[in-house]
Design an enzyme around this catalytic site. Structure first.
Site, short mmCIF file in Angstrom:
data_model
loop_
_atom_site.label_atom_id
_atom_site.label_comp_id
_atom_site.label_asym_id
_atom_site.label_seq_id
_atom_site.Cartn_x
_atom_site.Cartn_y
_atom_site.Cartn_z
N GLU A 43 66.43 -74.63 29.88
CA GLU A 43 67.25 -73.58 30.49
C GLU A 43 68.69 -74.09 30.66
O GLU A 43 68.89 -75.14 31.27
CB GLU A 43 66.66 -73.19 31.85
CG GLU A 43 65.27 -72.57 31.70
CD GLU A 43 64.39 -72.75 32.94
OE1 GLU A 43 64.88 -73.29 33.94
OE2 GLU A 43 63.22 -72.35 32.88
N ALA A 73 61.46 -69.68 31.39
CA ALA A 73 60.01 -69.68 31.59
C ALA A 73 59.48 -71.06 31.20
O ALA A 73 59.40 -71.39 30.02
CB ALA A 73 59.35 -68.60 30.75
N GLU A 74 59.14 -71.85 32.19
CA GLU A 74 58.85 -73.27 31.94
C GLU A 74 57.56 -73.48 31.14
O GLU A 74 57.49 -74.37 30.29
CB GLU A 74 58.80 -74.05 33.25
CG GLU A 74 60.14 -74.17 33.96
CD GLU A 74 60.57 -72.90 34.69
OE1 GLU A 74 59.73 -71.98 34.83
OE2 GLU A 74 61.74 -72.80 35.11
N GLN A 96 64.64 -77.91 34.79
CA GLN A 96 65.92 -77.90 35.48
C GLN A 96 65.88 -78.71 36.79
O GLN A 96 66.81 -79.41 37.11
CB GLN A 96 66.34 -76.46 35.75
CG GLN A 96 67.81 -76.32 36.01
CD GLN A 96 68.29 -74.92 35.70
OE1 GLN A 96 67.96 -73.97 36.40
NE2 GLN A 96 69.04 -74.77 34.64
N PHE A 97 64.79 -78.58 37.52
CA PHE A 97 64.58 -79.36 38.75
C PHE A 97 63.09 -79.68 38.85
O PHE A 97 62.25 -78.96 38.30
CB PHE A 97 64.99 -78.54 39.99
CG PHE A 97 66.48 -78.56 40.26
CD1 PHE A 97 67.04 -79.53 41.09
CD2 PHE A 97 67.30 -77.61 39.70
CE1 PHE A 97 68.40 -79.53 41.34
CE2 PHE A 97 68.66 -77.61 39.95
CZ PHE A 97 69.22 -78.57 40.78
N ASP A 98 62.80 -80.74 39.62
CA ASP A 98 61.42 -81.15 39.88
C ASP A 98 60.48 -79.97 40.18
O ASP A 98 59.47 -79.78 39.54
CB ASP A 98 61.39 -82.16 41.03
CG ASP A 98 62.51 -81.91 42.04
OD1 ASP A 98 62.59 -80.78 42.55
OD2 ASP A 98 63.31 -82.83 42.27
N PHE A 100 60.86 -76.88 39.75
CA PHE A 100 60.83 -75.81 38.76
C PHE A 100 59.96 -76.18 37.55
O PHE A 100 59.78 -75.39 36.64
CB PHE A 100 62.25 -75.45 38.28
CG PHE A 100 63.18 -75.02 39.36
CD1 PHE A 100 62.69 -74.65 40.62
CD2 PHE A 100 64.54 -74.95 39.16
CE1 PHE A 100 63.53 -74.25 41.64
CE2 PHE A 100 65.41 -74.54 40.17
CZ PHE A 100 64.90 -74.20 41.41
N PRO A 103 55.60 -74.43 37.05
CA PRO A 103 54.99 -73.40 36.19
C PRO A 103 54.46 -73.96 34.87
O PRO A 103 53.62 -73.34 34.24
CB PRO A 103 56.14 -72.41 35.94
CG PRO A 103 57.07 -72.61 37.08
CD PRO A 103 56.98 -74.07 37.44
N HIS A 143 64.51 -78.13 45.54
CA HIS A 143 65.40 -78.86 44.63
C HIS A 143 65.31 -80.37 44.81
O HIS A 143 66.16 -81.09 44.29
CB HIS A 143 66.85 -78.43 44.84
CG HIS A 143 67.16 -77.06 44.33
ND1 HIS A 143 66.80 -75.93 45.01
CD2 HIS A 143 67.76 -76.64 43.20
CE1 HIS A 143 67.21 -74.86 44.33
NE2 HIS A 143 67.78 -75.26 43.21
#
Lengths: 343, 386
Positions: A43, A73-74, A96-98, A100, A103, A143
């Site tokens: 992303e 959409a991970e 993007q982040f831990d 996130f 999914p 985050h």
């Protein structure tokens, strides 16, 4: 490891201050330049260069097909990466982040980690999943998670985390070149840490799976990784005033785990503290303490202690300093290593 | 052409009124009002008789394969078997529409599709026998491992097809999923990615009415599963899943469309799971016999046989011949599955990583010692080695 850097034609290269973020970006760039099957996807990794700018310039240099902004959409990103790897590409996914990355857990657990095994070695998946992790940057909810325990509990994954600028480059290059899937955990509060470093002649580093003694010492061993390494180094300096000469071991990878280096250090010092941000309960420290006890019981002068994050959901940014293991908490743990028995 | 230059990706950028974008016209993407049929309709006149006969032979073989696998489960030779009895038209058509270079992404119920694609039935059933997870080399056959977690293989198909297109290879991926699987997040993400990337993928939903026990009405409020395509910007096709000629035609068109670079298609085949979910399931708890009986009148093998015999393309001798061929396949499968598979416990540690970690080496040594002790005990009795 601090041999003078030279260029390809043998001229000495002057190392200049560089950030871990720059070294990571350079590792991606060099991997892509060297191997046309390396593809970066995630992303905002394209035009924007990622929210941490790690992929800055890659889309421009290699095109959108090599550094691709995906739909948000991970599971889809990692699932697509699986298919790309099945067809012979070498995808590098940015989460993007831990928090996130969650999914994508099913893809990671059921497919990425297992594909080599479930196909009897016929279909390894050379996928690198980069995850910025940990706290200390004042991030709001979701985050700042330390998610390493989930990954290291999943057979089939390598779990790698650099703590130095040299390692950021060297370990990421090796992760991307690895035929095994690697969860590459980037300590986001060290993104802007600096060291002298030369992109033209980056220092060679120990391979994945080898822990490194960052500071030799005789009194006790601090075992740590990623974001907690600077904390432990600072604690070791401060401990001199108390008369403790602490050894600091940087694990660099949780999987494979370097039992040999850790056990050798603890056998020398007789005392050990494991330090990490991840919650202590069910965290890496418990596994590490158990492994040390199994291997070094008769060398131990005190129980192996843990300094970890509390067993709480990651706190709001204005309270995170109370949660994160700091120098004082590390020194308090060292003080509890039953020194009175020595005297 | 880069991903971002693709027309699909560039088309939708919101603009303010009065020149509103988007302006919607879902009509070109919508499925037919009724499942498309060929057998018993005028469309059959265009069907290739050779293809129909091939489909018939494969359907008969497929029906026999399902019966044999079910029997093997009852005899304890398979740990479990999710039967595709009643769905053979879908399974066979999915296999036959693909070229050798294309890829098939089957779910756990789709071993028949893999067999129809040419995979050794023993290799296809290895997962369900339980001596190893995958009985074949996916790259050799271009059949992804049978996928158990629902719909998770769909993003793989998208990624593979995308990678092939980036490399300039003419490869289509066909991914199979059930009606229940369309509720999963991975179904949504895969279709969305495929449409944005214009990946050469065909998503093939076998709507067999049930997700184990849960009927479709509890699964979705969509008018049809094929309708879901519209939301992703790809065409949805609705087809009678028991009409082998119709399924073959619709899938062929979707594959051809993907091959032309026009992107993915969602195909919903309406069919019925004649058996329980698996041998471990009891279908009488959630459906009535009369419903099953009604579907028997619309059986895929009978539909095709009726068409072929009425047109004089197939006679009793031909039917008998197909049955005999199927019987030979079943006998060979039975015989081979009745042999105990060779178990290799030490392989448990071999393929976790490219190189074993020191921890796995230690654990492998421990198991080796246990196995040696077991063997010693078996050969020399309980006092051995003491």
């Amino acid at each position: 490891m601090t041999t003078a850097a030279v260029t390809a034609d043998g001229r000495p290269v002057k190392a200049k201050p560089a950030t871990m973020a720059q070294a990571l970006g350079r590792a991606l760039r060099d991997s892509m330049a060297e191997d046309p099957t390396v593809h970066v996807l995630g992303e905002d990794v394209g035009t924007l260069g990622g929210v941490f700018r790690i992929t800055d310039g890659l889309a421009k240099e290699f095109g959108d097909d090599r550094c691709t902004d995906t739909p948000l959409a991970e599971a889809g990103i990692l699932g697509a990466a699986v298919g790309m790897a099945m067809y012979g590409l070498r995808p590098v996914v940015e989460m993007q982040f831990d928090a996130f990355a969650y999914p994508a857990f099913e893809q990671l657990m059921s497919h990425v980690a297992k594909m080599r095994n479930r196909t009897g070695g016929a279909m390894p998946l050379p996928i690198t999943v980069r995850v910025p992790y940990g706290g200390g940057i004042g991030g709001v909810e979701h985050h700042s998670d330390s998610s390493e325990a989930y990954y290291m509990a999943t057979p089939g994954l390598h779990v790698v985390t650099p703590a130095t600028v040299d390692d950021a480059y060297g370990l990421l290059r090796e992760s991307i070149a690895s035929d095994d899937p690697v969860v590459f955990l980037e300590p986001k509060r060290l993104y802007w840490s600096k060291a002298d470093w030369s992109p033209e002649a980056p220092a060679a580093v120990e391979p994945i799976g080898r822990a490194v003694v960052r500071r030799p010492g005789r009194s006790a061993t601090l075992i740590t990784y990623g974001p907690s390494l600077p904390v432990c180094m600072e604690a070791a300096e401060a401990a001199l005033a108390e008369g403790w000469d602490l050894e600091v071991v940087d694990l660099r990878s949780l999987v494979p785990f370097d039992d040999e280096t850790v056990a050798a250090s603890v056998r020398r010092t007789g005392r050990a503290v494991v330090v990490h941000e991840s919650p202590g309960f069910g965290g890496p420290g418990g596994e590490i303490a158990a492994r040390i006890t199994e291997r070094c019981f008769h060398h131990l002068e005190a129980p192996v202690l843990r300094v970890a994050g509390f067993d709480i959901p990651y706190p709001p940014p204005m309270l995170e300093r109370h949660h994160l293991p700091g120098v004082d908490r590390v020194l308090d743990a060292v003080a509890r290593l039953q020194w009175e028995a020595d005297s | 052409m880069t991903v971002q230059e693709l027309p699909g990706a560039a088309a939708y950028r919101p603009t303010p009124p009065p020149a509103w974008k988007p302006i919607t016209d879902p009509a070109p993407l919508l499925p037919d009002p009724e499942p498309y049929r060929v057998l018993g309709t005028d469309a059959v006149a265009d069907a290739d008789p050779e293809l129909l006969l091939r489909l018939h032979a494969e359907l008969v073989r497929g029906r026999r394969y399902n019966a044999q696998a079910t029997a093997l489960t009852k005899q304890g030779r398979l740990a479990v078997y999710p039967s595709s009895t009643g769905q053979e038209a879908c399974e066979i058509a999915a296999a036959l529409v693909l070229e050798e270079r294309d890829w098939l992404f089957p779910s756990y119920r789709d071993t028949l599709a893999a067999v129809a694609r040419g995979l050794d039935p023993v290799e296809a059933l290895t997962l369900l026998r339980g001596d190893r997870h995958t009985g074949y080399d996916p790259r050799e056959h271009r059949i992804a491992p049978l996928c158990t977690p629902l719909a998770t293989q769909l993003p793989h198909a998208v990624g593979l097809a995308h990678a092939a297109r980036l490399k300039g290879d003419d490869v289509v991926a066909l991914a199979m999923v059930g009606d229940g699987g369309t509720s999963e997040g991975d179904f949504h993400e895969a279709l969305n990615f495929a449409a944005v990337w214009k990946a050469p993928v065909v998503f093939f939903v076998q709507n067999n009415g049930f997700a184990i026990s849960v009927p479709l009405a509890k699964q979705t409020a969509a008018p049809s599963l094929a309708h879901k395509a519209v939301g992703y910007g790809m065409p949805g096709r609705l087809v009678d899943g028991n009409d082998a000629a119709a399924v073959h035609q619709v899938l062929s068109e979707a594959v051809a469309r993907a091959r032309r670079g026009e992107g993915p298609t969602l195909v919903e085949a309406v069919t019925y799971r004649m058996e329980a979910h698996t041998n471990a399931d009891d279908a009488t708890r959630y459906r009535v016999d009369s419903e099953v009986e009604a579907w028997k009148a619309h059986d895929p093998v009978r539909l095709l046989e009726r068409e072929l015999t009425e047109r004089g393309l197939l006679d009793d001798a031909g039917i008998e011949q197909a049955k005999e061929a199927a019987e030979r396949m079943a006998a060979a499968l039975r015989e081979r599955m009745n042999a105990d598979p060779e178990l290799t416990p030490m392989d448990l540690f071999t393929h976790v990583y490219a190189e074993q970690t020191s921890q796995l080496r230690e654990q492998a040594a421990a198991l080796r010692a246990e196995l040696d002790a077991e063997q010693d005990h078996d050969e020399h009795g309980p006092e051995a080695g003491r």
